[in-house]
Design a protein around this motif. Structure first.
Motif, PDB file in Angstrom:
ATOM      1  N   LYS A   1      43.248  37.723  51.648  1.00 46.74           N
ATOM      2  CA  LYS A   1      41.865  38.237  52.006  1.00 46.74           C
ATOM      3  C   LYS A   1      41.845  37.858  53.490  1.00 46.74           C
ATOM      4  CE  LYS A   1      38.206  37.593  49.631  1.00 46.74           C
ATOM      5  NZ  LYS A   1      37.167  36.911  48.731  1.00 46.74           N
TER       6      LYS A   1
ATOM      7  N   ASN B   1      41.521  44.900  46.323  1.00 44.39           N
ATOM      8  CA  ASN B   1      40.512  44.007  45.929  1.00 44.39           C
ATOM      9  C   ASN B   1      41.358  42.731  45.740  1.00 44.39           C
ATOM     10  OD1 ASN B   1      38.401  42.353  44.752  1.00 44.39           O
ATOM     11  ND2 ASN B   1      38.275  43.824  43.039  1.00 44.39           N
TER      12      ASN B   1
ATOM     13  N   ASP C   1      40.476  39.853  44.901  1.00 48.99           N
ATOM     14  CA  ASP C   1      39.855  39.027  44.005  1.00 48.99           C
ATOM     15  C   ASP C   1      40.080  39.194  42.680  1.00 48.99           C
ATOM     16  OD1 ASP C   1      38.218  37.086  45.494  1.00 48.99           O
ATOM     17  OD2 ASP C   1      36.933  38.897  45.879  1.00 48.99           O
ATOM     18  N   SER C   2      40.659  40.506  42.298  1.00 48.54           N
ATOM     19  CA  SER C   2      41.188  41.178  41.169  1.00 48.54           C
ATOM     20  C   SER C   2      42.586  40.400  40.705  1.00 48.54           C
ATOM     21  CB  SER C   2      41.325  42.668  41.128  1.00 48.54           C
ATOM     22  OG  SER C   2      42.332  43.022  41.903  1.00 48.54           O
TER      23      SER C   2
END
Length: 245
Positions: A75, A162, A164-165
């Motif tokens: 991220k 994403n 976080d996935s």
């Protein structure tokens, strides 16, 4: 009475046809759904591998056993890339120049504390066609190689990815991947860090035919293989391969 018997026979035929059709379609449907789930898990493990390899590149050859750390790295991390301007000509190569020699010449010019030496270095670069110099002394690079840092999302991973996935097993109802690190030595005796990420078949085959799932798991266990999907190995090096490859 005869009409009733005909109706009953018709219903029996329909029932048998339905059972026959189901017996044919059940394994087909199972394989179809299994393939969908396997592909989703493989793709997620490949994402983890991509992130781990770059983490390894930027952290002295080490991997991380923490999904939180890996996700934050994706991220907020940066990816070093080389911005290239120009290429060495055949004549420059024949004269013995290489990219590293040209870049070393630039560093010598920039870091020279003596103005005379600095001018000599830049003159050498100008004479060999690597740069030009303006009247005010600023340098224009005809040939350069500079390291620029780009967001990992947008370079290694697509915009909108994403991160976080990455922790979640597809079709796993919130289950997270297991991740571990280890170390081993190569045949030459050199030390190497290892990682693996994995999940059991039973974690993401939920709702599928139990007997079919049991057969797959039993077959893996009989062969001494991991009864699930994994990438890498925290015990012995396998070049970060997935067990489906």
């Amino acid at each position: 009475m005869k009409k009733f018997i005909n109706i009953a026979l018709g219903l029996c035929i329909i029932g048998l046809a339905y059972i026959f059709y189901g017996s044919i379609m059940a394994p087909i449907n199972f394989d179809k759904e299994k393939t969908i789930r396997d592909e989703a898990v493989k793709n997620r493990l490949i994402d983890i591998r991509i992130a781990q390899v770059e983490f390894h590149n930027q952290n002295d050859g080490r991997y991380t056993a923490s999904l939180d750390t890996l996700i934050d790295f994706v991220k907020y991390g940066k990816l070093p890339t080389i911005a290239k301007v120009g290429e060495l000509t055949d004549q420059q190569l024949d004269d013995g120049w290489t990219e590293s020699k040209v870049l070393a010449l630039y560093e010598d010019a920039k870091n020279a504390k003596n103005r005379k030496i600095q001018d000599e270095k830049w003159k050498e670069a100008i004479d060999n066609g690597f740069v030009t110099r303006n009247e005010d002394g600023t340098i224009n690079y005809i040939f350069s190689r500079d390291t620029v840092w780009e967001d990992i999302i947008g370079s290694l991973f697509p915009i909108g990815f994403n991160a976080d996935s990455m922790r979640y097993v597809p079709f796993g109802n919130g289950a997270e991947f297991e991740m571990a690190i280890g170390c081993d030595t190569t045949k030459s005796g050199s030390f190497m860090h290892l990682f693996e990420a994995r999940t059991l078949f039973e974690t993401y085959y939920g709702g599928l035919d139990e007997q079919e799932v049991y057969n797959i798991i039993d077959e893996r266990e009989q062969l001494g293989r991991y009864p699930g999907m994994k990438v890498g190995d925290a015990v012995s090096g396998n070049n970060n391969a997935g067990n489906w490859e």
